[in-house]
Design a protein around this motif. Structure first.
Motif, PDB file in Angstrom:
ATOM      1  N   GLN A   1     -90.090  20.321  62.523  1.00 38.14           N
ATOM      2  CA  GLN A   1     -88.635  20.290  62.567  1.00 38.14           C
ATOM      3  C   GLN A   1     -88.064  19.904  61.205  1.00 38.14           C
ATOM      4  N   GLU A   2     -88.729  18.990  60.531  1.00 39.40           N
ATOM      5  CA  GLU A   2     -88.319  18.616  59.169  1.00 39.40           C
ATOM      6  C   GLU A   2     -88.404  19.826  58.245  1.00 39.40           C
ATOM      7  N   LEU A   3     -89.449  20.622  58.399  1.00 38.76           N
ATOM      8  CA  LEU A   3     -89.614  21.838  57.600  1.00 38.76           C
ATOM      9  C   LEU A   3     -88.449  22.790  57.848  1.00 38.76           C
TER      10      LEU A   3
ATOM     11  N   GLU B   1     -96.831  24.526  56.710  1.00 45.72           N
ATOM     12  CA  GLU B   1     -97.340  23.543  57.661  1.00 45.72           C
ATOM     13  C   GLU B   1     -98.140  24.269  58.732  1.00 45.72           C
TER      14      GLU B   1
ATOM     15  N   LEU C   1     -88.066  25.379  67.532  1.00 48.82           N
ATOM     16  CA  LEU C   1     -87.370  24.597  66.513  1.00 48.82           C
ATOM     17  C   LEU C   1     -85.870  24.888  66.556  1.00 48.82           C
TER      18      LEU C   1
ATOM     19  N   SER D   1     -98.551  20.552  63.203  1.00 48.61           N
ATOM     20  CA  SER D   1     -98.001  19.458  62.394  1.00 48.61           C
ATOM     21  C   SER D   1     -96.778  18.822  63.059  1.00 48.61           C
TER      22      SER D   1
ATOM     23  N   ARG E   1     -93.037  26.010  51.266  1.00 46.88           N
ATOM     24  CA  ARG E   1     -93.667  24.882  51.954  1.00 46.88           C
ATOM     25  C   ARG E   1     -94.355  25.385  53.210  1.00 46.88           C
TER      26      ARG E   1
ATOM     27  N   ASP F   1     -85.500  22.053  58.832  1.00 47.08           N
ATOM     28  CA  ASP F   1     -84.236  21.473  58.375  1.00 47.08           C
ATOM     29  C   ASP F   1     -84.011  21.633  56.876  1.00 47.08           C
ATOM     30  N   VAL F   2     -85.092  21.716  56.093  1.00 45.51           N
ATOM     31  CA  VAL F   2     -84.929  21.691  54.631  1.00 45.51           C
ATOM     32  C   VAL F   2     -85.210  23.035  53.967  1.00 45.51           C
ATOM     33  N   THR F   3     -85.462  24.092  54.751  1.00 45.68           N
ATOM     34  CA  THR F   3     -85.745  25.395  54.155  1.00 45.68           C
ATOM     35  C   THR F   3     -84.674  26.411  54.554  1.00 45.68           C
TER      36      THR F   3
ATOM     37  N   LYS G   1     -94.398  17.653  61.449  1.00 45.18           N
ATOM     38  CA  LYS G   1     -93.316  17.803  60.473  1.00 45.18           C
ATOM     39  C   LYS G   1     -92.589  19.148  60.567  1.00 45.18           C
TER      40      LYS G   1
END
Length: 320
Positions: free
Chosen positions: A263-265, A255, A285, A259, A253, A267-269, A261
């Motif tokens: 912090q979301e990136l 970004e 981050l 972007s 993924r 969190d999920v990688t 997003k």
């Protein structure tokens, strides 16, 4: 170099095409064959509208990276002086190989040439130190490039280190006082706007560093990768590099550093990879499990076969 696109990336198709060409220039993929596909051919190959390719080519021409030759096509702009140094080296290589063959026939030890070269070097006057300027996006990464270049040039040249913002504040007179300016391949046109033809401008081809390649190869199979790039045009090249050196990973993924997003990136990688210019953004981050830089280094072949002979030629001109 084959131009590819990925519709899952967070940048437009035209920017991906533009970035693919810029990366091809940066990595030296166009050193042998620098003609690009026609607009019609590339749009058909990629399955995109011709206007999309035209937009990318127009932007690259505005940057001074491409030129159109009537009746022939679109080409990557190359510095004639750089090509001249390459041709000189090829002539010298052929002559040296012929000399080695003659030595073999006469049963003369090739080590004799090393001794003669060392004697010649000892007899020569101490060279006038060259003033070389390195210009790039980051002074931190410039310093890494300079250390690598010194492995080939030695300690004699004096290096100044500037980012583009600092370079832009230089007066034309001061910029033209350098014996040589080094920069990033796809940014050579920006430097020439200030110095014209008065100062040689060269740009070593850049490849992912040994540390980056090893870090990518060491990622466990199925790893979910998050990647951050400050420059939109670098997104496709970075994604391609990750796939090339880490084919075992799972989802990738990406970004842009701007972007919302990010912090979301993180969190999920499983791992976060950031481009050189995104260091500060990545370190801000939280909760990142593993993080490393996607860094580049000057290519050995360019340094040995193009830059060193060019610097020797410049040194000779300065001594006169």
């Amino acid at each position: 170099m084959k131009i590819t696109i990925d519709k899952t990336l967070p940048v437009s198709i035209s920017v991906q095409i533009e970035g693919a060409v810029e990366f091809g220039i940066m990595a030296g993929a166009y050193r042998e064959n620098n003609q690009l596909p026609t607009v019609r051919a590339l749009s058909s190959e990629l399955g995109v509208a011709p206007m999309t390719v035209t937009k990318a080519y127009k932007s690259l021409k505005a940057k001074g990276l491409l030129e159109s030759v009537t009746g022939r096509g679109t080409f990557v702009v190359r510095d004639p002086r750089e090509l001249k140094h390459q041709n000189r080296l090829e002539i010298l290589r052929r002559e040296f190989l012929a000399l080695l063959e003659k030595a073999r026939i006469l049963e003369v030890d090739p080590a004799l040439f090393i001794g003669m070269f060392n004697q010649r070097e000892a007899e020569m006057e101490a060279p006038v130190p060259l003033r070389i300027l390195m210009v790039g996006n980051s002074r931190r990464i410039n310093e890494c490039y300079i250390r690598r270049i010194r492995d080939f040039l030695g300690r004699e040249p004096r290096f100044d280190n500037m980012d583009f913002a600092q370079f832009n504040t230089l007066t034309d007179t001061r910029a033209r006082n350098y014996n040589l300016i080094l920069t990033i391949p796809h940014c050579m046109a920006r430097i020439r706007l200030k110095v014209g033809d008065t100062v040689p401008v060269m740009a070593p081809y850049l490849i992912p560093s040994k540390e980056t390649r090893e870090a990518l190869a060491a990622l466990p199979p199925g790893t979910t990768v998050g990647a951050i790039s400050h420059f939109a045009s670098f997104v496709p090249a970075m994604a391609e590099g990750i796939r090339r050196f880490a084919p075992q990973v799972g989802t990738i993924r990406m970004e842009l550093a701007s972007s919302p997003k990010l912090q979301e990136l993180a969190d999920v990688t499983d791992v976060l990879i950031y481009s050189t210019s995104s260091l500060g953004t990545a370190k801000a981050l939280t909760g990142v499990r593993l993080m490393f830089e996607y860094a580049h280094t000057p290519e050995t072949r360019y340094l040995r076969e193009i830059l060193v002979p060019a610097v020797q030629h410049i040194q000779k001109e300065v001594q006169l």
